[in-house]
Design a protein around this motif. Structure first.
Motif, short mmCIF file in Angstrom:
data_model
loop_
_atom_site.label_atom_id
_atom_site.label_comp_id
_atom_site.label_asym_id
_atom_site.label_seq_id
_atom_site.Cartn_x
_atom_site.Cartn_y
_atom_site.Cartn_z
N THR A 78 24.20 2.89 -2.43
CA THR A 78 24.19 3.88 -3.33
C THR A 78 24.13 5.14 -2.27
O THR A 78 23.85 5.10 -1.13
CB THR A 78 22.68 4.13 -3.95
OG1 THR A 78 21.55 4.25 -2.91
CG2 THR A 78 22.21 2.97 -4.85
N TYR A 103 26.13 7.88 -6.45
CA TYR A 103 27.06 6.94 -6.25
C TYR A 103 26.62 5.54 -5.99
O TYR A 103 25.59 5.37 -5.45
CB TYR A 103 28.29 7.19 -5.05
CG TYR A 103 28.92 6.00 -4.43
CD1 TYR A 103 30.19 5.63 -4.87
CD2 TYR A 103 28.44 5.14 -3.45
CE1 TYR A 103 30.94 4.63 -4.53
CE2 TYR A 103 28.93 3.89 -3.18
CZ TYR A 103 30.28 3.74 -3.53
OH TYR A 103 30.95 2.60 -3.03
N LYS A 105 27.46 1.11 -5.94
CA LYS A 105 28.37 0.06 -5.86
C LYS A 105 27.62 -1.10 -6.23
O LYS A 105 26.53 -1.51 -5.61
CB LYS A 105 28.62 -0.10 -4.52
CG LYS A 105 30.10 -1.26 -3.95
CD LYS A 105 30.38 -1.12 -2.61
CE LYS A 105 31.43 -2.01 -2.19
NZ LYS A 105 31.88 -2.13 -0.80
N GLU A 117 33.08 -6.62 -8.01
CA GLU A 117 32.44 -5.47 -7.58
C GLU A 117 32.83 -4.33 -8.36
O GLU A 117 34.30 -4.23 -8.47
CB GLU A 117 32.89 -5.26 -5.95
CG GLU A 117 31.87 -6.02 -5.24
CD GLU A 117 32.15 -5.97 -3.56
OE1 GLU A 117 31.78 -6.86 -2.81
OE2 GLU A 117 32.79 -4.92 -3.18
N TYR A 118 32.14 -3.33 -8.64
CA TYR A 118 32.46 -2.05 -9.15
C TYR A 118 31.81 -0.84 -8.36
O TYR A 118 30.79 -1.08 -7.99
CB TYR A 118 31.92 -1.83 -10.62
CG TYR A 118 32.38 -2.94 -11.65
CD1 TYR A 118 33.75 -2.56 -12.01
CD2 TYR A 118 31.82 -4.03 -11.84
CE1 TYR A 118 34.00 -3.47 -13.11
CE2 TYR A 118 32.58 -5.30 -12.87
CZ TYR A 118 33.88 -4.49 -13.56
OH TYR A 118 34.32 -5.32 -14.20
N GLU A 119 32.33 0.21 -8.15
CA GLU A 119 31.94 1.45 -7.76
C GLU A 119 32.00 2.36 -8.98
O GLU A 119 32.82 2.45 -9.79
CB GLU A 119 32.84 1.99 -6.87
CG GLU A 119 32.87 1.07 -5.42
CD GLU A 119 33.95 1.82 -4.57
OE1 GLU A 119 33.50 2.22 -3.49
OE2 GLU A 119 35.05 1.84 -4.93
N THR A 121 30.51 6.40 -10.18
CA THR A 121 29.82 7.71 -9.79
C THR A 121 29.33 8.56 -11.13
O THR A 121 29.87 7.76 -12.28
CB THR A 121 30.96 8.88 -9.21
OG1 THR A 121 32.23 9.00 -10.11
CG2 THR A 121 31.43 8.15 -7.87
#
Ligand code: NI
Length: 160
Positions: A78, A103, A105, A117-119, A121
């Motif tokens: 984060t 942010y 992840k 996996e995802y990111e 915001t």
């Protein structure tokens, strides 16, 4: 389409810890589809399995960028900070200010039990934190700064 009943605050299931998924089954696939349908029907941007009374580590999210399924999600990273209005389908009609990372992840399994996996915001980062908290029996109302208040019309699209 089968809508599930959304449990509301005060229901003890919302305060329990959910168990990890070890194997995908038809029953779980049906649950995930029902969770999506229930989320869209309620105009939410996320829903966690305990909110429909199932103590399993499954989350669905759609912040307007398409559906995301997270099984056994873990936050890897984060950064930053955002403070904004947050709501929850389990606390209907209410919202409050919550500070979250800006942010996030995450690592999880998808519906085929493949690692993803995802990111995220902004709203997506907030949704990851909010929904993953549900899997540990945590509610955003514990984190609200100031007063929980009745949702105003403009906040409605931010209910999670
Ligand atoms: Ni919620």
């Amino acid at each position: 389409m089968a809508l599930r009943t959304i449990r509301t605050e005060g229901d003890p299931v919302l305060r329990k810890k959910s168990r990890p998924i070890t194997e995908m089954t038809q029953k779980l696939r049906n649950l995930i589809v029902d969770m999506m349908d229930t989320m869209y029907d309620s105009m939410g941007v996320g829903l966690a399995a305990p909110q429909v009374g199932i103590l399993k580590r499954i989350v669905v999210i759609d912040v307007g960028e398409g559906p995301i399924v997270l099984i056994n999600p873990e936050i890897l990273e984060t950064s930053g900070e955002q403070t904004g209005e947050e709501g929850c389908l389990s606390v209907p009609g209410m919202s409050g200010q919550v500070t979250r990372p800006d942010y996030v992840k995450v690592k999880a399994l998808d519906i085929n039990m493949e690692e993803v996996e995802y990111e995220g915001t902004e709203l997506l980062a907030r949704a990851f934190c909010h929904e993953i908290d549900h899997l540990d029996g945590k509610m955003y109302t514990d984190l609200v700064e100031g007063e929980l208040h009745k949702v105003s019309y403009e906040d409605e699209d931010e209910e999670e």
